[in-house]
Write a protein that holds these residues in place. Structure first.
Motif, PDB file in Angstrom:
ATOM      1  N   ARG A   1       0.894  -1.297   0.222  1.00 40.89           N
ATOM      2  CA  ARG A   1      -0.256  -0.079   0.028  1.00 40.89           C
ATOM      3  C   ARG A   1       0.855   1.178   0.115  1.00 40.89           C
ATOM      4  N   HIS A   2       0.306   2.326  -0.560  1.00 41.54           N
ATOM      5  CA  HIS A   2       1.075   3.728  -0.470  1.00 41.54           C
ATOM      6  C   HIS A   2       0.581   4.227   0.818  1.00 41.54           C
ATOM      7  N   GLY A   3       1.358   5.444   1.170  1.00 43.78           N
ATOM      8  CA  GLY A   3       1.114   6.177   2.249  1.00 43.78           C
ATOM      9  C   GLY A   3       1.005   5.844   3.652  1.00 43.78           C
ATOM     10  N   GLN A   4       1.462   4.703   3.858  1.00 43.34           N
ATOM     11  CA  GLN A   4       1.253   4.194   5.337  1.00 43.34           C
ATOM     12  C   GLN A   4       2.454   4.848   6.268  1.00 43.34           C
ATOM     13  N   PRO A   5       2.042   4.954   7.469  1.00 43.97           N
ATOM     14  CA  PRO A   5       2.914   5.695   8.458  1.00 43.97           C
ATOM     15  C   PRO A   5       4.085   4.667   9.104  1.00 43.97           C
TER      16      PRO A   5
ATOM     17  N   PRO B   1       7.250   0.893  -0.920  1.00 42.64           N
ATOM     18  CA  PRO B   1       5.937   0.278  -1.211  1.00 42.64           C
ATOM     19  C   PRO B   1       6.209  -0.393  -2.677  1.00 42.64           C
TER      20      PRO B   1
ATOM     21  N   THR C   1       3.702  -1.090  -5.430  1.00 45.31           N
ATOM     22  CA  THR C   1       2.656  -0.819  -6.032  1.00 45.31           C
ATOM     23  C   THR C   1       2.810  -0.504  -7.597  1.00 45.31           C
TER      24      THR C   1
END
Length: 318
Positions: free
Chosen positions: A229-233, A238, A240
């Motif tokens: 997944r994109h943009g995880q904390p 990634p 993707t």
């Protein structure tokens, strides 16, 4: 190289790989050769013809519509290692990447030998590194027809939990996410079936789980959930891959859904088949486990300058 020579060379490679797996046992170290050989698994590959693609092919003399076969198969993108002792990745050649650093020195499980009080958290480090056998798997797929390109790079570190200590060791910020606080949400397995292994959230390295294999598997699922997944904390790279004409890469993995991913056990023993979690446990003597993460790709050969659409045999168009 002529097609017959290429096929002979590939057959020799497959024979070598299968022989390596047959003679390998749980006592042998997990190295790149064994991991590459594990990619020659028709069960994990699951090659299928799923539809047709339509292309517009034009020349100075006019245009016509041409078709190509749409195929779907899985590709091993990652080796996900889940292990207790920091710096002790079962994939021996990659162990140095996750050596103890400031803020991520310790490891091991907070467990008690008292079977009546086996309710303390287990801890696992997790590494997600590009699978060295992705090209081998696509070569296997190509023997059945057209094969899709992999979206991951061999030996590329995509996730090292030692570099993600704030999230992996302290659960910041995901410990307060609704997914972490709501029972029955994002669980691996089902409470009703008595096979719930743990929650995906918070995606950290601690879990109250008496079974060591199950705890390690939950950690692997958590890391795979982040990486796809994109943009995880989290601190990670990634995987993707972007879709294009005639190429449909996989979406994020979703627990309990075999259509999004499959796991192939590599350590403590290489297995020739794939499954999703929950699966049959196999305990490791040193608390170290590793799996190949396979994800599904769909594609078709370009037969014209312009992609028009595709039709799936099971219905639907794209």
């Amino acid at each position: 190289m002529p097609a017959s020579s290429a096929l002979n060379a590939y057959s020799e490679l497959r024979s070598w790989a299968l022989s390596l797996l047959l003679v390998s046992g749980p006592s042998l170290a997990l190295d790149s050769a064994r991991i590459t050989a594990s990619a020659l698994s028709p069960n994990c590959l699951e090659y299928r013809v799923v539809g047709l693609c339509f292309w517009l092919f034009c020349t100075p003399f006019g245009c016509k519509v041409k078709t190509s076969t749409k195929v779907r198969h899985f590709i091993p993108e990652l080796v996900v290692s889940s292990y207790a002792t920091t710096g002790n990745n079962p994939w021996t050649e990659m162990a140095a990447l996750s050596s103890p650093i400031s803020g991520a020195e310790g490891g091991g499980n907070l467990i008690t030998p008292n079977t009546l009080r086996d309710n303390l958290p287990r801890f696992k480090n997790v590494d997600g590194i590009g699978h060295p056998g992705g090209v081998v798997a696509t070569q296997l797929a190509a023997q059945s027809g057209y094969a899709c390109a992999i979206g991951a790079t061999a030996f590329q570190p995509y996730y090292l939990s030692t570099l993600d200590s704030l999230a992996w060791r302290r659960g910041i910020p995901e410990s307060v996410y609704p997914e972490s606080l709501t029972p029955g949400v994002r669980e691996i397995g089902q409470q009703a079936l008595g096979n719930m292994w743990g929650n995906v959230y918070p995606r950290q390295g601690f879990l109250v789980q008496p079974d060591d294999f199950k705890a390690a598997a939950v950690m692997a699922q958590r890391a795979g959930d982040v990486i796809t997944r994109h943009g995880q904390p989290h601190v990670y790279v990634p995987i993707t891959p972007a879709p294009s004409d005639g190429y449909w890469p996989p979406g994020p993995i979703v627990e309990n859904e075999a259509s999004t991913h499959k796991w192939q056990l590599l350590s403590p023993q290489v297995q020739p088949t794939c499954a999703i979690f929950p699966s049959e446990p196999m305990q490791s003597a040193d608390g170290g486990y590793a799996w190949s993460l396979w994800r599904p790709y769909s594609c078709c050969k370009r037969e014209g300058q312009t992609f028009l659409f595709s039709l799936d045999f099971e219905g639907g168009a794209s």
